[in-house]
Design a protein around this motif. Structure first.
Motif: not given
Length: 153
Positions: A126-133
């Motif tokens: 979830v953190v990854f999907l919410a990031s610019e990455r």
């Protein structure tokens, strides 16, 4: 009921948040359903159908909001050691006359990893999907299930 809690809550949340993201021309909308959208579970007819509806909604919204740099994705957890899963383990164990550990072991054996997931492992996606990455990921339904889903997609 499952329709209100799963599908309609996602619809209401989208209705409130996506126009703001569209206006800002940036956003991340992440729905949370279940691996059942990729591999339905026997006996969960209504839940399987409603969660599949959430996935259809996510895919549609990703197409509509993509031009505004708003990414819309679906995270599909499998068996994850949450308070809800622990409660369900105890309930099923009592009904079947076994120890909760036996229920947990059954679920763990379904995964090639041989274990139940941890909430942090789900949160990492979830953190990854919410990031610019994750700037080129939209309309995806990603399982966090230790490999339980046997399908190719």
């Amino acid at each position: 009921d499952v329709c209100s809690s799963d599908l309609m809550s996602t619809v209401y949340f989208a209705r409130e948040t996506l126009p703001l993201m569209q206006e800002r021309r940036w956003g991340r909308f992440i729905a949370i359903t279940s691996v059942t959208v990729k591999q339905p579970v026997d006996g969960l007819i209504l839940s399987n159908a409603v969660r599949a509806g959430v996935s259809g909604l996510v895919k549609t919204l990703s197409n509509e909001y993509g031009p505004y740099n708003v990414l819309v994705n679906n995270v599909c957890p499998g068996y994850t050691a949450t308070a809800r899963l622990i409660e369900l383990t105890r309930t099923l164990a009592a009904k079947q006359g076994v120890e909760p550990k036996e229920i947990e072991d059954r679920w763990a054996r379904q995964s090639p990893l041989g274990r139940i997931g941890q909430p942090e492992e789900f949160a990492n996606l979830v953190v990854f999907l919410a990031s610019e990455r994750a700037s080129y990921i939209t309309g995806a339904a990603i399982a966090v299930d230790g490999g339980i889903v046997k399908g190719l997609y």
